[in-house]
Design an enzyme around this catalytic site. Sequence first.
Site, PDB file in Angstrom:
ATOM      1  CG  HIS A  83      77.592 -15.787 -91.819  1.00 53.25           C
ATOM      2  ND1 HIS A  83      76.629 -16.435 -92.550  1.00 53.25           N
ATOM      3  CD2 HIS A  83      78.226 -14.969 -92.674  1.00 53.25           C
ATOM      4  CE1 HIS A  83      76.684 -16.015 -93.803  1.00 53.25           C
ATOM      5  NE2 HIS A  83      77.640 -15.125 -93.911  1.00 53.25           N
ATOM      6  CG  ASP A 162      71.730 -11.378 -98.739  1.00 55.47           C
ATOM      7  OD1 ASP A 162      72.575 -10.494 -98.921  1.00 55.47           O
ATOM      8  OD2 ASP A 162      72.047 -12.562 -98.545  1.00 55.47           O
ATOM      9  NE  ARG A 169      77.763  -7.154-101.819  1.00 52.07           N
ATOM     10  CZ  ARG A 169      77.871  -7.891-100.696  1.00 52.07           C
ATOM     11  NH1 ARG A 169      76.847  -8.597-100.255  1.00 52.07           N
ATOM     12  NH2 ARG A 169      78.992  -7.905-100.027  1.00 52.07           N
ATOM     13  CB  SER A 184      75.097  -9.317 -97.256  1.00 47.85           C
ATOM     14  OG  SER A 184      75.127 -10.661 -97.616  1.00 47.85           O
ATOM     15  CE  LYS A 188      73.555 -14.594 -95.966  1.00 46.23           C
ATOM     16  NZ  LYS A 188      74.044 -13.598 -96.908  1.00 46.23           N
TER      17      LYS A 188
HETATM   18  N1  URA Z   1      78.839 -13.531 -96.714  1.00 44.43           N
HETATM   19  C1  URA Z   1      77.602 -13.035 -96.899  1.00 44.43           C
HETATM   20  O1  URA Z   1      76.604 -13.635 -96.549  1.00 44.43           O
HETATM   21  N2  URA Z   1      77.511 -11.824 -97.489  1.00 44.43           N
HETATM   22  C2  URA Z   1      78.581 -11.108 -97.861  1.00 44.43           C
HETATM   23  O2  URA Z   1      78.416 -10.033 -98.358  1.00 44.43           O
HETATM   24  C3  URA Z   1      79.870 -11.649 -97.664  1.00 44.43           C
HETATM   25  C4  URA Z   1      79.969 -12.877 -97.071  1.00 44.43           C
END
Ligand code: URA
Length: 451
Positions: A83, A162, A169, A184, A188
């Site tokens: 990620h 999220d 956001r 966040s 996930k």
């Molecule tokens: N990637 C994400 O999934 N969430 C964030 O807040 C920032 C980057």
Amino acid sequence: MLSPYEFIAEKQRGNSHKPSEIHDFIQGFIEGEVHDYQMTAWMMSVFFQGMSYEETIALTKAMIQSGNRVDLSNINDPTGDKHSTGGVGDKITLILAPLLSASGMVIPTIAGRGLGFTGGTLDKLESIPGLSTALSIDEIKDLSFRNGLAFGAQTDDLVPADRRMYALRDVTSTVRSLPLITASILSKKVAEGIGSIVFDVKCGKGAFMETEPEAIELGQWLVNCAERFELKAAALITTMDEPIGRTVGNWLETEESIDVLRRKYMPPDIVELTESLGGTLLMLAGITGNIEQGINRLREAWNNGSAFDKFSQAVNAQGGDTGVFEENHGIYDQPRIVIPLTASKSGYISEIHAREVGYCGVLIGAGRKKTDDVIDPTSGFIFKKKVGDFVQQGEEILLIMGNDESQCKTVHNRLSGGVTIMKKEPAKTPLIRKVITREGNFEWLDYRNSK
Ligand code: URA
């Protein structure tokens, strides 16, 4: 139980929340008792007042509990994911996920959309006609089991909190907050049901964390919190000053990823990021004994075409039209407007300001200004030169591609200030700087060579 008003006021005063209060607030948001404007006010308070490590774990849990988790216990192969904290031109997931899957890992990725000035994997993938990322939990499980690769999104079932918080956001400038980013991303990743994770924590002008100390702090938050959810984790701190690769824009980046997977061309920054992140994850997952062996394994999957086949299989399985992978497919019309940005003088390019490029991308339709904006998949930028290249006066540095002439012209003016040319060749900044594990922080090259 605190009312939303009282809950927000507590954080405005800088007080800590109890886990049960966080849980109730998130649950109230999902059930419609907490409104978008109240969630936004609370996130803005968190932005300014921060949250403790324990509050962040509680928020992550509450966000996961807003939906269901993917259960991958019937899969024998190691599961994992990569990620990124968000960059400009960052298409690494599109390349790395099939490479990892072709190297023996199962990758049930739940990706995000563009956020602020950064691009999103889902928006890039959805530029492939027909491709749907709105997978149910059973579909993610099934694709992971059958193909070892799925590209999913937050849905009403999967971390719905999220999905909605992320969208708020994005348009209220509340992205750059350590606890909100950590919760966040982790919500996930934990909901995916995976066993290991490598984070690409971006640092620089095109990242939410601009300085190395800030990026290291985020890396530590992510790795430490991930451990609390029993995920094997490492974070690489990587430079994000100029856009990655040769393109920015949803279809342009997808097309570039396909070319790279097919080894038509191999931009050094894309290759280095992909191999470093992938080699680290293969080691964490126990598929290889060290990072070097992991990198060799990825190269094998790249060279023998199995990674490209994996990508095509995944696109096909999610309804995408792989005809778009062929030359002259004619599925997309070129954007109507193509304006070159040329060099005002001869010299070395010392800066292509990634954040400026990201914001300009939003202006020409490659990102969203409002949550319900529709993305223009074909708009974006093609970079003919990168930082460190020499240009002659009048030579093309990049192409602005869009469908609205006046926006393209505005962007042309703005980007002229985002590109700097100097007489002297600029010093090189390392792309991969550091790695953070639960054992501590290490210089990347020392760590790579010691493993
Ligand atoms: N990637 C994400 O999934 N969430 C964030 O807040 C920032 C980057």
